[in-house]
Scaffold this active site. Sequence first.
Site: not given
Ligand code: 7MF
Ligand code: ZN
Length: 861
Positions: A259-263, A296
């Site tokens: 979905g996304a990444m919190e960099n 994020e």
């Molecule tokens: C809401 O957790 C809930 C879960 C890792 C990638 C986003 O921010 C994250 C990242 C995966 C699976 C679900 C989510 C994420 C990831 C996610 C996103 C929005 N750190 Br793999």
């Molecule tokens: Zn997350």
Amino acid sequence: MTYKPQAKYLKDYQPPSHQVEHIDLTFDLSPQKTVVTAKYQLEANNQSRSVELDGVDLKLTSLKVNGLPHTKYEVIDSKLIIDNIPSKFELEVETEIAPELNTSLEGLYLSDGAYCTQCEAEGFRKITYFFDRPDVLATYTVTVIGDNSFPYLLSNGNKVEEGKLENGKHYVKWQDPFKKPSYLFALVAGEFDLLEDTFKTCSGRDVKLQIFVDKGNLSKAPHAMESLKKSMKWDEERFNLEYDLDIYMIVAVDFFNMGAMENKGLNVFNSACVLANQETATDRDYHVIESIVGHEYFHNWTGNRVTCRDWFQLSLKEGLTVFRDQEFSSDLGSRALNRIDAVNAMRTHQFAEDAGPMAHPIRPEKVIEMNNFYTVTVYNKGAEVIRMMHTLLGELGFQNGMKLYFERHDGQAVTCDDFVNSMADATGTDLTQFKLWYSQFGTPKLKVRTQYNKTQGEYQIEIEQVHAAQDSVQVPLHIPVAIELLDNQGVRINLEHPEVRQGRVIELKAATQTFTFEGVSEEPTLVLLEDFSAPCLLEYDYTVAQLCHIAMFASSDYARWEALQQLYTQQIREYVKGQEVDFVLSKELSAVLLSLFANKPKDLAILAEYITIPNFDTLSAGYEQVPVEALCNAIDELENQIAHVLKDVLTQFYRGTQESGSLSAGDVAIRALKNRSLYYLALTDADVSTSLSMQASSTNMTNKLGALRSAVNANHSLQNELMEHFDKQWNHDLLVMDKWFALQAANKVDSCIDNILSLYEHPCFDKSNPNRVRALVGTFARSNPKQFHREDGAGYKLLADLICELNQLNPQNASRIITPLLSFKRFDEKRQGLMKAQLDRLSSIENLSDDLFEKIDKALN
Ligand code: 7MF
Ligand code: ZN
């Protein structure tokens, strides 16, 4: 399988051998040959004269120690081992990588021509040699050099320098003042449209907000921007947490595994989780985007400022951040609807995971490929575990715990135990037993018996907690059980009892426990596990009358919904048991449904949930061996019966209710209930052709898709015409086409599989794009049990064929869609054989990725 990847164990954790205060990175970008220079000081934590760094698929072109070429090194598998080094020295490594050839979407890769990165969990090692582990925290300076045709060169933190270079290139230098682990590193380079705004923080600082989207998509960015500002404000108000940098950037890309990444300061998002306007996005999309932007953003404190010591602690940041994004959505919207959503996710996906071969505790103890542990267990059950602490400690206690957690651990990489200790110490609560939730897997079952003694006015509740017999020792957990007692008039009885917290919560600590309530003048109706206060299954012999009583009178919308779910489940189970008997919806349940319609709740979206029955996966949890056909038939039959009973009121509501197409909660709710109504009406003999056609031509995507979904799922004769028209209208917008692919994949008709095979050739389909694959094949395997579990095995073969192709192309994506094949033990012998045959076939393919190996190996052995 000849080569066996090795598992890592939590119990083997060792602190890092060296510390790195600061790292200096330079990227000279080019699709086939990007040159990465990394320069950093290493300081040994021990006496060792050598160091091991992580690196995968890197071409090492230069290595210097304290500025001088150094030759005492070896590259073995994914490690660079450097010998003959002083205890403190500066390392400079130059490596080359080829973003253009990187189809795994991990590390540095190209998404439609733009450079972007994904480093969590262990992707940084595909960029340069470093300690790619979350407990090595450093500040970063990053210089990005790129062609002038890439106007934006982005990385974490603040821009400190930029300028022109020769040969049509330019550069930008970034500095991130906060120490971070490598998984939070990000780099983006490309040509984008930019939406800008500012946010004034509670201490009065102005933060620049930027959202970068593909050219032409600017009109789809404002909703994400509003969501970001709401998130920042909410975190200040509810958690007293203020943003810490002067800039916050979000980039939307089309090729992204999740979905996304919190960099830090530079989130990278799957474009599906950012872009929205009313013509292309549904109300659901708007909601999901808001919650992901929030998720994020909330990571900035729960994840980035305080991070994980090791990846076994993933739930430290993910469970907590999911809890926070759920609370955000609940504070801004409907608490009951959000709870229903979360509970559905638990029952549909997490309970299934816990009952299958990939079952693991929220803090796993053994991992081969970390990417396989970004699971509903770590995330959603992890959030439920946080929520149970919130239930036990109350909002004030919980916030005191959060405050202490940040006081103790800001800037550190810590463990789940550190978090729970902060909660315990801040509130003076003993959470020793509670910590077992972190190490025990499987879904606990609560067996409940009640007894009423009229002469003594005594009501007894006996609860036994049962844990599945699995490898690890199963011990009683500390479980908060929220309850409500209703009298015959439906009035809530005040619970006076020394062991009742906050007027509603009893705490289980022993394997079996009895709670006695006195002064109860008539036999009450017991509402159990109110608000899903613990992630458990429930076994209690409710009568239909009791459940109807709860559905009518419970004080929370959630409890009413839950009672209806149990009523539907009972009906389905009866139908499955005696399929030959004619099936009629019980009179009591019909009466309740009609009465709910007659006295509509304030929130019509709740009513739409009331008349939605549990899905196949949720119902499967009630069977040792899943009766596929009988369950599919029972679901269809129950929906037909509900449609029949509600036909008149649904018609009346559908025809007599208008909305203005706005995004107000009221209009959203009307659309939800009208769409549910249209689906049920399409199941009856009512003539809905005109309604379907009219709604399908709406310019509002929620309405349009609602019409298509009703036509397809009810197998209405208009479906092909409507689907073809949708294709023509929207094939220029791939995110919209994903909805169309998903509808095709969920179609229960026998031609579904042939149809999917021909859709592989559709101009919009692309196996290298995870969104397309998930929409078409993921939806099929997850949400079309009837066709996926066909007795000729064609469904299993379809999935396995695609997984073969994706194994090398994108191992993460391949591994994510295999899940429905793994639980073969839950099915009859014939299906087991067919599923297992596909798994056997997959297990013998050449170059099987670690990702797939781990799952297939667990399933087969
Ligand atoms: C809401 O957790 C809930 C879960 C890792 C990638 C986003 O921010 C994250 C990242 C995966 C699976 C679900 C989510 C994420 C990831 C996610 C996103 C929005 N750190 Br793999
Ligand atoms: Zn997350």
